[in-house]
Design an enzyme around this catalytic site. Structure first.
Site, PDB file in Angstrom:
ATOM      1  N   ASN A 106      -5.286 -11.137   0.532  1.00 31.54           N
ATOM      2  CA  ASN A 106      -4.114 -11.027   1.397  1.00 31.54           C
ATOM      3  C   ASN A 106      -3.525  -9.623   1.286  1.00 31.54           C
ATOM      4  O   ASN A 106      -3.579  -9.028   0.209  1.00 31.54           O
ATOM      5  CB  ASN A 106      -3.070 -12.053   0.933  1.00 31.54           C
ATOM      6  CG  ASN A 106      -1.842 -12.114   1.828  1.00 31.54           C
ATOM      7  OD1 ASN A 106      -1.906 -11.806   3.022  1.00 31.54           O
ATOM      8  ND2 ASN A 106      -0.715 -12.500   1.255  1.00 31.54           N
ATOM      9  N   HIS A 108       0.023  -7.340   1.681  1.00 34.06           N
ATOM     10  CA  HIS A 108       1.465  -7.605   1.630  1.00 34.06           C
ATOM     11  C   HIS A 108       2.231  -6.276   1.659  1.00 34.06           C
ATOM     12  O   HIS A 108       1.876  -5.349   0.932  1.00 34.06           O
ATOM     13  CB  HIS A 108       1.808  -8.400   0.364  1.00 34.06           C
ATOM     14  CG  HIS A 108       3.231  -8.819   0.330  1.00 34.06           C
ATOM     15  ND1 HIS A 108       3.734  -9.817   1.141  1.00 34.06           N
ATOM     16  CD2 HIS A 108       4.287  -8.356  -0.379  1.00 34.06           C
ATOM     17  CE1 HIS A 108       5.026  -9.953   0.921  1.00 34.06           C
ATOM     18  NE2 HIS A 108       5.384  -9.074   0.002  1.00 34.06           N
ATOM     19  N   SER A 135       0.474  -3.831  -1.111  1.00 34.50           N
ATOM     20  CA  SER A 135      -0.428  -4.468  -2.072  1.00 34.50           C
ATOM     21  C   SER A 135      -1.528  -5.235  -1.355  1.00 34.50           C
ATOM     22  O   SER A 135      -1.316  -5.769  -0.261  1.00 34.50           O
ATOM     23  CB  SER A 135       0.337  -5.476  -2.948  1.00 34.50           C
ATOM     24  OG  SER A 135       1.444  -4.886  -3.584  1.00 34.50           O
ATOM     25  N   ASP A 144       2.252 -15.163  -2.828  1.00 35.56           N
ATOM     26  CA  ASP A 144       1.976 -13.760  -3.184  1.00 35.56           C
ATOM     27  C   ASP A 144       1.946 -13.537  -4.695  1.00 35.56           C
ATOM     28  O   ASP A 144       2.423 -12.509  -5.192  1.00 35.56           O
ATOM     29  CB  ASP A 144       2.999 -12.821  -2.509  1.00 35.56           C
ATOM     30  CG  ASP A 144       2.950 -12.922  -0.997  1.00 35.56           C
ATOM     31  OD1 ASP A 144       1.844 -13.081  -0.455  1.00 35.56           O
ATOM     32  OD2 ASP A 144       4.013 -12.860  -0.355  1.00 35.56           O
TER      33      ASP A 144
HETATM   34  C1  GAR Z   1       1.495  -6.591   7.538  1.00 37.48           C
HETATM   35  O1  GAR Z   1       2.433  -5.661   7.047  1.00 37.48           O
HETATM   36  C2  GAR Z   1       1.181  -7.622   6.483  1.00 37.48           C
HETATM   37  O2  GAR Z   1       1.161  -7.129   5.203  1.00 37.48           O
HETATM   38  C3  GAR Z   1       2.338  -8.564   6.645  1.00 37.48           C
HETATM   39  O3  GAR Z   1       2.432  -8.718   8.027  1.00 37.48           O
HETATM   40  C4  GAR Z   1       2.110  -7.467   8.636  1.00 37.48           C
HETATM   41  C5  GAR Z   1       1.140  -7.712   9.767  1.00 37.48           C
HETATM   42  O4  GAR Z   1       1.076  -6.595  10.595  1.00 37.48           O
HETATM   43  N1  GAR Z   1       2.106  -9.794   5.944  1.00 37.48           N
HETATM   44  C6  GAR Z   1       3.048 -10.408   5.236  1.00 37.48           C
HETATM   45  O5  GAR Z   1       4.199 -10.040   5.181  1.00 37.48           O
HETATM   46  C7  GAR Z   1       2.548 -11.637   4.508  1.00 37.48           C
HETATM   47  N2  GAR Z   1       3.522 -12.072   3.556  1.00 37.48           N
HETATM   48  P1  GAR Z   1       0.016  -6.497  11.764  1.00 37.48           P
HETATM   49  O6  GAR Z   1       0.025  -7.848  12.485  1.00 37.48           O
HETATM   50  O7  GAR Z   1       0.498  -5.378  12.634  1.00 37.48           O
HETATM   51  O8  GAR Z   1      -1.308  -6.209  11.123  1.00 37.48           O
END
Ligand code: GAR
Length: 204
Positions: A106, A108, A135, A144
């Site tokens: 994943n 984060h 991360s 997480d």
């Molecule tokens: C990313 O920053 C990812 O790390 C986060 O959602 C965003 C997706 O961006 N995920 C979380 O927060 C999970 N807890 P994207 O759709 O533009 O790739």
């Protein structure tokens, strides 16, 4: 060649970066399918790259377990070596995590274990920290809490709002994710060993 399934909920900009990396013949991994828990905007990236996709709409299932069982079935059709959660904003049921562990990772937008959960960027801003981070972790049954595979610090700037900070974090996430997938593919990074080491650390 490592085969990868990517799961998303949103715009999929990190997915797109991974698709672009995997389009390079020298990159040792290929994306075989993209899945989503809703009609996610980011599925368009898969289409543009000619990668198959599927949607398992969370809202259409009676329970997280039922949704997870269908997601598991869809993933198994593609037999990926690795599952990447790239902005999947949904907790997976324990049965699915157990099934795919340690081949599930994943990304984060925070320096875990700081600011876990769905609002990592907002929570870092609210806490007034001078730096946050990005991360890539192994997925376990916590929120997480899995062993950290790669992470990097990113400063919070005085004028940052949630969007500006998140947009500075994402390029770092992309770089870390592309590198982690590459290292898994080459065998440089052993996810089984990372999981065992992580469990030993959390048990001590
Ligand atoms: C990313 O920053 C990812 O790390 C986060 O959602 C965003 C997706 O961006 N995920 C979380 O927060 C999970 N807890 P994207 O759709 O533009 O790739």
């Amino acid at each position: 060649m490592l085969s990868v399934a990517v799961l998303i909920s949103g715009t999929g900009s990190n997915l797109r970066a991974l698709l672009e990396a995997a389009a390079d013949p020298d990159y040792p991994a290929r994306i075989v399918v993209v899945g989503a828990d809703r009609d996610a905007e980011g599925l368009a990236h898969a289409e543009q790259f000619g990668i198959p996709s599927f949607t398992v709409p969370y809202a259409q299932f009676d329970s997280r377990e039922a949704w997870g069982a269908e997601l598991d079935a869809q993933l198994k059709v593609w037999r990926p070596d690795l599952v990447v959660l790239s902005g999947l904003m949904r907790l997976l049921p324990a049965s699915l995590v157990t099934e795919w562990s340690p081949r599930i990772i994943n990304t984060h937008p925070a320096y875990l274990p700081e600011f876990p959960g769905a609002h990592g960027v907002r929570d870092a801003l609210a806490a007034g920290v001078a730096q946050t981070g990005a991360s890539v972790i192994l997925v376990d049954n916590g929120v997480d809490t899995g062993p950290i595979l790669a992470q990097e610090r990113i400063p919070v700037l005085p004028d940052d709002d949630e969007h500006a900070l998140h947009e500075r974090i994402k390029p770092v996430e992309r770089r870390l994710l592309i590198d982690v997938v590459r290292r898994v593919a080459t065998g440089e990074l052993d996810l089984g060993a990372a999981a065992a080491a992580g469990h030993a650390t959390s048990a001590s």
